[in-house]
Design a protein around this motif. Structure first.
Motif, mmCIF file in Angstrom:
data_model
loop_
_atom_site.group_PDB
_atom_site.id
_atom_site.type_symbol
_atom_site.label_atom_id
_atom_site.label_comp_id
_atom_site.label_asym_id
_atom_site.label_seq_id
_atom_site.Cartn_x
_atom_site.Cartn_y
_atom_site.Cartn_z
ATOM 1 N N TYR A 276 -7.555 27.379 -50.361
ATOM 2 C CA TYR A 276 -8.110 28.664 -50.786
ATOM 3 C C TYR A 276 -8.441 29.500 -49.558
ATOM 4 C CZ TYR A 276 -13.008 27.226 -49.818
ATOM 5 O OH TYR A 276 -14.178 26.826 -49.221
ATOM 6 N N TYR A 277 -8.590 30.818 -49.790
ATOM 7 C CA TYR A 277 -8.847 31.785 -48.726
ATOM 8 C C TYR A 277 -9.938 32.744 -49.200
ATOM 9 C CZ TYR A 277 -4.074 30.223 -47.700
ATOM 10 O OH TYR A 277 -2.950 29.463 -47.486
ATOM 11 N N ILE A 278 -10.642 33.323 -48.245
ATOM 12 C CA ILE A 278 -11.668 34.324 -48.544
ATOM 13 C C ILE A 278 -11.316 35.590 -47.779
ATOM 14 C CG2 ILE A 278 -14.103 34.925 -48.341
ATOM 15 C CD1 ILE A 278 -13.655 32.723 -50.341
ATOM 16 N N TYR A 279 -11.177 36.719 -48.505
ATOM 17 C CA TYR A 279 -10.838 37.972 -47.817
ATOM 18 C C TYR A 279 -11.201 39.164 -48.699
ATOM 19 C CZ TYR A 279 -8.356 41.245 -44.819
ATOM 20 O OH TYR A 279 -8.061 42.270 -43.956
ATOM 21 N N ASP A 280 -11.770 40.202 -48.084
ATOM 22 C CA ASP A 280 -12.087 41.446 -48.782
ATOM 23 C C ASP A 280 -10.857 42.347 -48.721
ATOM 24 O OD1 ASP A 280 -13.095 43.738 -49.861
ATOM 25 O OD2 ASP A 280 -14.667 44.050 -48.365
ATOM 26 N N ILE A 281 -10.028 42.285 -49.742
ATOM 27 C CA ILE A 281 -8.710 42.935 -49.698
ATOM 28 C C ILE A 281 -8.828 44.453 -49.658
ATOM 29 C CG2 ILE A 281 -6.496 43.197 -50.898
ATOM 30 C CD1 ILE A 281 -6.925 40.412 -52.069
ATOM 31 N N ASN A 282 -9.711 45.024 -50.464
ATOM 32 C CA ASN A 282 -9.802 46.492 -50.525
ATOM 33 C C ASN A 282 -11.012 47.040 -49.774
ATOM 34 O OD1 ASN A 282 -11.623 45.421 -52.313
ATOM 35 N ND2 ASN A 282 -11.294 46.951 -53.913
ATOM 36 N N SER A 283 -11.628 46.216 -48.928
ATOM 37 C CA SER A 283 -12.720 46.642 -48.032
ATOM 38 C C SER A 283 -13.847 47.343 -48.773
ATOM 39 C CB SER A 283 -12.169 47.572 -46.933
ATOM 40 O OG SER A 283 -11.173 46.932 -46.177
ATOM 41 N N ASP A 284 -14.221 46.801 -49.953
ATOM 42 C CA ASP A 284 -15.315 47.386 -50.720
ATOM 43 C C ASP A 284 -16.607 46.584 -50.592
ATOM 44 O OD1 ASP A 284 -14.628 45.134 -52.145
ATOM 45 O OD2 ASP A 284 -14.574 46.132 -54.098
ATOM 46 N N GLY A 285 -16.637 45.607 -49.683
ATOM 47 C CA GLY A 285 -17.821 44.792 -49.494
ATOM 48 C C GLY A 285 -17.883 43.579 -50.383
ATOM 49 N N ILE A 286 -16.892 43.403 -51.271
ATOM 50 C CA ILE A 286 -16.834 42.228 -52.149
ATOM 51 C C ILE A 286 -15.629 41.390 -51.733
ATOM 52 C CG2 ILE A 286 -16.554 41.393 -54.517
ATOM 53 C CD1 ILE A 286 -17.804 43.981 -55.486
ATOM 54 N N TYR A 287 -15.888 40.135 -51.359
ATOM 55 C CA TYR A 287 -14.810 39.258 -50.946
ATOM 56 C C TYR A 287 -14.036 38.768 -52.161
ATOM 57 C CZ TYR A 287 -16.744 39.068 -46.249
ATOM 58 O OH TYR A 287 -17.192 39.397 -44.995
ATOM 59 N N GLU A 288 -12.713 38.722 -52.019
ATOM 60 C CA GLU A 288 -11.866 38.117 -53.045
ATOM 61 C C GLU A 288 -11.644 36.634 -52.731
ATOM 62 O OE1 GLU A 288 -12.275 41.667 -54.177
ATOM 63 O OE2 GLU A 288 -11.141 41.608 -52.304
ATOM 64 N N LEU A 289 -11.494 35.843 -53.781
ATOM 65 C CA LEU A 289 -11.145 34.429 -53.663
ATOM 66 C C LEU A 289 -9.658 34.295 -53.958
ATOM 67 C CD1 LEU A 289 -11.757 31.339 -53.536
ATOM 68 C CD2 LEU A 289 -12.276 31.478 -55.986
ATOM 69 N N ILE A 290 -8.914 33.732 -53.021
ATOM 70 C CA ILE A 290 -7.475 33.532 -53.190
ATOM 71 C C ILE A 290 -7.215 32.029 -53.181
ATOM 72 C CG2 ILE A 290 -5.176 34.059 -52.295
ATOM 73 C CD1 ILE A 290 -6.499 36.384 -50.713
ATOM 74 N N THR A 291 -6.726 31.501 -54.268
ATOM 75 C CA THR A 291 -6.415 30.077 -54.335
ATOM 76 C C THR A 291 -4.909 29.884 -54.219
ATOM 77 O OG1 THR A 291 -6.201 30.039 -56.759
ATOM 78 C CG2 THR A 291 -8.407 29.674 -55.834
ATOM 79 N N GLU A 292 -4.524 28.775 -53.646
ATOM 80 C CA GLU A 292 -3.109 28.433 -53.507
ATOM 81 C C GLU A 292 -2.871 27.069 -54.152
ATOM 82 O OE1 GLU A 292 0.379 27.982 -50.060
ATOM 83 O OE2 GLU A 292 -1.743 28.163 -49.500
ATOM 84 N N MET A 293 -1.863 27.001 -55.027
ATOM 85 C CA MET A 293 -1.544 25.760 -55.722
ATOM 86 C C MET A 293 -0.034 25.625 -55.842
ATOM 87 S SD MET A 293 -2.464 24.548 -59.633
ATOM 88 C CE MET A 293 -4.244 24.567 -59.374
ATOM 89 N N GLY A 294 0.472 24.423 -55.640
ATOM 90 C CA GLY A 294 1.902 24.189 -55.801
ATOM 91 C C GLY A 294 2.277 22.770 -55.450
ATOM 92 N N THR A 295 3.452 22.353 -55.938
ATOM 93 C CA THR A 295 3.940 21.000 -55.642
ATOM 94 C C THR A 295 4.837 20.983 -54.415
ATOM 95 O OG1 THR A 295 5.802 21.330 -57.155
ATOM 96 C CG2 THR A 295 3.804 20.325 -58.064
ATOM 97 N N ASP A 296 5.419 22.128 -54.050
ATOM 98 C CA ASP A 296 6.177 22.254 -52.819
ATOM 99 C C ASP A 296 6.201 23.716 -52.413
ATOM 100 O OD1 ASP A 296 8.330 23.623 -54.159
ATOM 101 O OD2 ASP A 296 9.081 21.684 -54.822
ATOM 102 N N LYS A 297 6.826 24.014 -51.267
ATOM 103 C CA LYS A 297 6.801 25.378 -50.735
ATOM 104 C C LYS A 297 7.511 26.378 -51.637
ATOM 105 C CE LYS A 297 6.294 24.306 -45.814
ATOM 106 N NZ LYS A 297 6.875 24.459 -44.460
ATOM 107 N N ALA A 298 8.427 25.890 -52.454
ATOM 108 C CA ALA A 298 9.223 26.803 -53.271
ATOM 109 C C ALA A 298 8.480 27.270 -54.516
ATOM 110 C CB ALA A 298 10.538 26.142 -53.673
#
Length: 484
Positions: A276-298
């Motif tokens: 997972y990643y933490i980043y304020d995508i639209n710079s509004d002071g609220i951080y977004e949570l970005i999760t990553e899930m998968g069985t392989d790179k594809a």
């Protein structure tokens, strides 16, 4: 203790941006410094407008087959006025040309600094080129923007150039002027405040005072130093940061914490991408949570969540295949690379939905740098969540020495021997709200999850940070080398 001059500086800045109609000083009232000036050859006019609350030295020189950098005009100009200069025309042939250089050194702004603008131009010969009169106006204004240049042309036409002078720029927290906000600046603020408290000595100039007052309370003190340390720790951990006093204090990230805890409990061995990643995508002071899930790179996928009305909302999925999330200049990109192919997408968030727009797609052996990779956290790693839920407090280390006396009695003829031993010092970590002394330093790597007392402890490039910075970044002590 009040910070001297800040309110006056802010008031001066407010006045400097007022719209004031300039008074024109016409060409016939400006003397040239060139002895052979011929009014019959005039075929151009240059007008320079100086901003209010500023002054300038305006120079025009020229180079011709006969002379190099010959003085033509040289005046000291007052702010709030415009100045017009008549210019002689020449054709641009090998034996008859003039290349004019305009130099305008403007002094002003809230810090009374100086920056110099230059431009090179030519004026055609009116006899050989009828109806070719050159009329160019240069309008200067002062702003607080930052670019790599001291000035930029904000707009331009055939007859006018608007030049923005970045005289009011300062980087928040950067008191030593190296265009970085880090622990060095925090230390300098602490030293400044100590001198100010001891004898009233003010050692910062106006620009430093503005940069140092990071919480905007008209004071430069230990609170500002602490906030710089917190900001720098978050910047080091996440690659981006928001100042504590600028964050949305009403944001409740507990739902993110619950989501990461739930993901961390999943024991499915088929899932190989568990990040997972933490980043304020639209710079509004609220951080977004970005999760990553998968069985392989594809087939791995980024799922993006945000906070709305104190609740976590799902805002969209993005294919993650063979890509890395990178950040540059406050923008988030998905950087896909495979073999010689690179495809970069700008990830945007409008407050409702996530979107991805292709900004680069080339097949080349040379890859374009679109920024620094976001910090990656495994689902079982709470450091990313802790960095935005303020779970880490400032830490100071208190040392307590416990002395134990051990008496050993040996009986011989009329003799008793007593031996005293003292146990080593016991170090206890106490959670407080005190700023950690700057001399306490440990070591970390850029992407590691541990902090170390030895340099190096293992592989990687180690750099020195304070213990407080390491704890604020969510690092845990290395079991191999930790001393306390």
């Amino acid at each position: 203790m009040k910070k001297s001059g800040i309110q006056a500086v802010i008031s001066a800045f407010a006045l400097s941006v007022m719209t004031i109609v300039p008074t024109n000083v016409f060409a016939e009232n400006i003397d040239t410094v060139y002895d052979d000036f011929n009014a019959n050859d005039i075929n151009g006019r240059i007008t320079v407008e100086i901003p209010e609350k500023a002054s300038a030295e305006i120079k025009i020189n020229f180079t011709s087959p006969e002379v190099t950098d010959e003085p033509y005009y040289n005046i000291v100009a007052d702010g709030g006025n415009s100045y017009s200069f008549d210019i002689e025309g020449r054709d641009t042939t090998e034996d008859d040309y003039r290349n004019y250089t305009l130099s305008v050194a403007v002094t002003g702004g809230i810090f009374n600094d100086t920056t110099v603008y230059t431009d090179v131009f030519t004026v055609p010969d009116g006899n050989d080129n009828p109806d070719s009169f050159l009329d160019m106006t240069y309008i200067f204004n002062i702003d607080n923007e930052y670019t790599e240049n001291e000035w930029d042309i904000s707009s331009e036409t055939e007859t006018q150039k608007n030049i923005s002078l970045h005289l009011n720029y300062y980087l928040k927290g950067d008191v030593n002027g190296d265009n970085l906000t880090d622990a060095v600046d925090a230390t300098q603020i602490q030293q400044y405040y100590a001198k100010l408290s001891a004898n009233g000595e003010v050692t910062f100039n106006e620009r430093q005072l503005m940069a140092a007052d990071v919480n905007h309370d008209d004071l430069v003190d230990a609170v500002d130093a602490t906030q710089i340390q917190q900001y720098y720790a978050k910047l080091s951990a996440l690659g981006h940061a928001t100042w504590p006093n600028e964050e949305n204090k009403t944001v409740d990230y507990s739902s993110y914490e619950d989501a990461v805890n739930m993901l961390g409990s999943i024991q499915d061995n088929i899932i190989t991408f568990r990040n997972y990643y933490i980043y304020d995508i639209n710079s509004d002071g609220i951080y977004e949570l970005i999760t990553e899930m998968g069985t392989d790179k594809a087939d791995n996928e980024y799922s993006v969540y945000s906070i709305k009305n104190d609740e976590m909302i799902f805002v969209g999925d993005i294919d993650a295949d063979y890509s890395t999330l990178v950040e540059k200049d406050g923008k988030l990109y998905k950087d896909y690379r495979q073999d010689t192919q690179q495809k970069v997408e700008l990830i945007s968030f409008d407050g409702e939905k996530i979107s991805a727009e292709t900004v680069y797609n080339e097949d080349s052996k040379i890859f374009i740098d679109y920024g620094t990779a976001l910090n990656t956290y495994d689902w079982s790693d709470k450091a990313g969540i802790d960095s935005i839920t303020n779970k880490n407090t400032d830490v100071t280390t208190t040392t307590t020495t416990a002395t134990t006396t051990t008496t050993t009695t040996t009986t011989t003829t009329n003799t008793t021997t007593t031996e005293e031993t003292t146990t080593p010092a016991i170090t206890t970590t106490v959670i407080t709200n005190t700023v950690l002394p700057q001399e306490v330093h440990i070591y970390r790597t850029k992407s590691g999850k541990k902090y170390h007392y030895e340099n190096p402890c293992g592989n990687g490039t180690y750099y020195e940070v304070t213990l407080e910075e390491a704890l604020s970044a969510g690092l845990e002590p290395c079991e191999k080398c930790v001393l306390h």
